[in-house]
Motif scaffolding. Sequence first.
Motif, PDB file in Angstrom:
ATOM      1  N   ASP A   6     -27.276  73.161   2.633  1.00  0.00           N
ATOM      2  CA  ASP A   6     -29.072  72.475   2.906  1.00  0.00           C
ATOM      3  C   ASP A   6     -29.399  73.838   2.679  1.00  0.00           C
ATOM      4  O   ASP A   6     -30.757  73.835   1.951  1.00  0.00           O
ATOM      5  CB  ASP A   6     -28.808  71.527   4.239  1.00  0.00           C
ATOM      6  N   VAL A   7     -29.726  74.543   4.138  1.00  0.00           N
ATOM      7  CA  VAL A   7     -31.110  75.910   3.902  1.00  0.00           C
ATOM      8  C   VAL A   7     -31.137  76.551   2.540  1.00  0.00           C
ATOM      9  O   VAL A   7     -31.898  77.423   1.959  1.00  0.00           O
ATOM     10  CB  VAL A   7     -30.513  76.614   5.298  1.00  0.00           C
ATOM     11  N   GLU A   8     -29.286  76.926   2.119  1.00  0.00           N
ATOM     12  CA  GLU A   8     -29.861  77.508   0.408  1.00  0.00           C
ATOM     13  C   GLU A   8     -30.099  76.459  -0.406  1.00  0.00           C
ATOM     14  O   GLU A   8     -30.774  77.447  -1.491  1.00  0.00           O
ATOM     15  CB  GLU A   8     -27.489  77.351   0.325  1.00  0.00           C
ATOM     16  N   ARG A  20     -39.180  73.577   4.525  1.00  0.00           N
ATOM     17  CA  ARG A  20     -38.356  74.243   4.944  1.00  0.00           C
ATOM     18  C   ARG A  20     -38.036  73.349   6.218  1.00  0.00           C
ATOM     19  O   ARG A  20     -36.851  72.517   6.319  1.00  0.00           O
ATOM     20  CB  ARG A  20     -38.079  75.631   4.334  1.00  0.00           C
ATOM     21  N   PHE A  21     -38.822  74.011   7.122  1.00  0.00           N
ATOM     22  CA  PHE A  21     -37.965  73.435   8.575  1.00  0.00           C
ATOM     23  C   PHE A  21     -38.830  71.634   8.601  1.00  0.00           C
ATOM     24  O   PHE A  21     -37.563  71.202   9.012  1.00  0.00           O
ATOM     25  CB  PHE A  21     -38.872  73.992   8.953  1.00  0.00           C
ATOM     26  N   ARG A  22     -39.725  71.873   8.094  1.00  0.00           N
ATOM     27  CA  ARG A  22     -40.300  69.836   8.499  1.00  0.00           C
ATOM     28  C   ARG A  22     -38.775  69.174   7.575  1.00  0.00           C
ATOM     29  O   ARG A  22     -39.181  67.767   7.768  1.00  0.00           O
ATOM     30  CB  ARG A  22     -41.430  70.013   7.886  1.00  0.00           C
ATOM     31  N   ARG A  23     -38.929  69.708   5.934  1.00  0.00           N
ATOM     32  CA  ARG A  23     -38.248  68.566   5.072  1.00  0.00           C
ATOM     33  C   ARG A  23     -36.655  68.808   5.362  1.00  0.00           C
ATOM     34  O   ARG A  23     -36.541  67.778   5.103  1.00  0.00           O
ATOM     35  CB  ARG A  23     -38.765  69.148   4.011  1.00  0.00           C
ATOM     36  N   ILE A  24     -36.348  70.012   6.085  1.00  0.00           N
ATOM     37  CA  ILE A  24     -34.681  70.193   5.878  1.00  0.00           C
ATOM     38  C   ILE A  24     -34.167  70.171   6.972  1.00  0.00           C
ATOM     39  O   ILE A  24     -33.566  69.470   7.528  1.00  0.00           O
ATOM     40  CB  ILE A  24     -34.103  71.563   4.947  1.00  0.00           C
ATOM     41  N   ILE A  25     -34.321  71.389   7.416  1.00  0.00           N
ATOM     42  CA  ILE A  25     -33.948  71.623   8.948  1.00  0.00           C
ATOM     43  C   ILE A  25     -34.032  70.973  10.052  1.00  0.00           C
ATOM     44  O   ILE A  25     -33.140  70.326  10.517  1.00  0.00           O
ATOM     45  CB  ILE A  25     -34.628  73.025   9.453  1.00  0.00           C
ATOM     46  N   TRP A  26     -35.276  70.377  10.335  1.00  0.00           N
ATOM     47  CA  TRP A  26     -36.240  69.361  11.644  1.00  0.00           C
ATOM     48  C   TRP A  26     -34.932  67.765  11.759  1.00  0.00           C
ATOM     49  O   TRP A  26     -34.007  67.551  11.896  1.00  0.00           O
ATOM     50  CB  TRP A  26     -37.211  68.986  11.332  1.00  0.00           C
ATOM     51  N   PRO A  27     -35.107  67.131  10.472  1.00  0.00           N
ATOM     52  CA  PRO A  27     -34.091  65.899  10.047  1.00  0.00           C
ATOM     53  C   PRO A  27     -32.688  65.671  10.327  1.00  0.00           C
ATOM     54  O   PRO A  27     -32.403  65.543  11.546  1.00  0.00           O
ATOM     55  CB  PRO A  27     -34.516  65.538   8.421  1.00  0.00           C
ATOM     56  N   THR A  28     -32.327  67.355  10.007  1.00  0.00           N
ATOM     57  CA  THR A  28     -30.653  67.223  10.131  1.00  0.00           C
ATOM     58  C   THR A  28     -30.509  67.548  11.656  1.00  0.00           C
ATOM     59  O   THR A  28     -29.235  67.080  11.695  1.00  0.00           O
ATOM     60  CB  THR A  28     -30.086  68.562   9.006  1.00  0.00           C
ATOM     61  N   ALA A  33     -27.832  65.915  16.145  1.00  0.00           N
ATOM     62  CA  ALA A  33     -28.249  66.462  17.904  1.00  0.00           C
ATOM     63  C   ALA A  33     -28.095  64.619  18.596  1.00  0.00           C
ATOM     64  O   ALA A  33     -28.255  63.632  19.706  1.00  0.00           O
ATOM     65  CB  ALA A  33     -29.017  66.950  18.366  1.00  0.00           C
ATOM     66  N   TRP A  34     -29.075  63.160  18.008  1.00  0.00           N
ATOM     67  CA  TRP A  34     -28.965  61.843  18.101  1.00  0.00           C
ATOM     68  C   TRP A  34     -28.552  61.522  19.377  1.00  0.00           C
ATOM     69  O   TRP A  34     -28.600  60.901  20.790  1.00  0.00           O
ATOM     70  CB  TRP A  34     -29.827  61.258  17.147  1.00  0.00           C
ATOM     71  N   PRO A  35     -26.992  61.808  19.096  1.00  0.00           N
ATOM     72  CA  PRO A  35     -25.805  60.819  20.626  1.00  0.00           C
ATOM     73  C   PRO A  35     -25.339  61.353  21.537  1.00  0.00           C
ATOM     74  O   PRO A  35     -25.793  60.779  22.673  1.00  0.00           O
ATOM     75  CB  PRO A  35     -24.231  60.862  18.999  1.00  0.00           C
TER      76      PRO A  35
END
Length: 128
Positions: A6-8, A20-28, A33-35
């Motif tokens: 995903d990062v690549e 990249r953080f806002r659209r890829i890393i943060w949602p993932t 971590a949500w559970p």
Amino acid sequence: SIPKGDVEAADAYGFSGWSRFRRIIWPTMLRLAWPAYTNEAIFLFHATTLVFFSGFPVWQQRGDALYYAKYFADKTFNPFVPYPILAGYFILLTLVVIGVFGLINRHLNRHLPQEYRRKLSLRMNLIR
């Protein structure tokens, strides 16, 4: 625990650091971590409710639910009516918390195929 691909892919599309953080890393991160956040929210709800029922005094001559259950049990000499009602109310509120967090989990995983969606499961622990 973000997949390296995903990062690549974000780098290949030319995303800068913030986008990249806002659209890829943060949602993932949030989706993975949500559970665990759900579990902590349930533990926090149980802990604060138990502290409230056992630690706070009566305010302006109005008691909390446990106070009224004890009062009713003392007056009728039947503890099998008020305490199960109070326990049912507590369980109902816990199921509402689980339902709200489940809806948020479904929203976070809406883009995944059905077989990859992680569902929140309710597993009863009768014996610990």
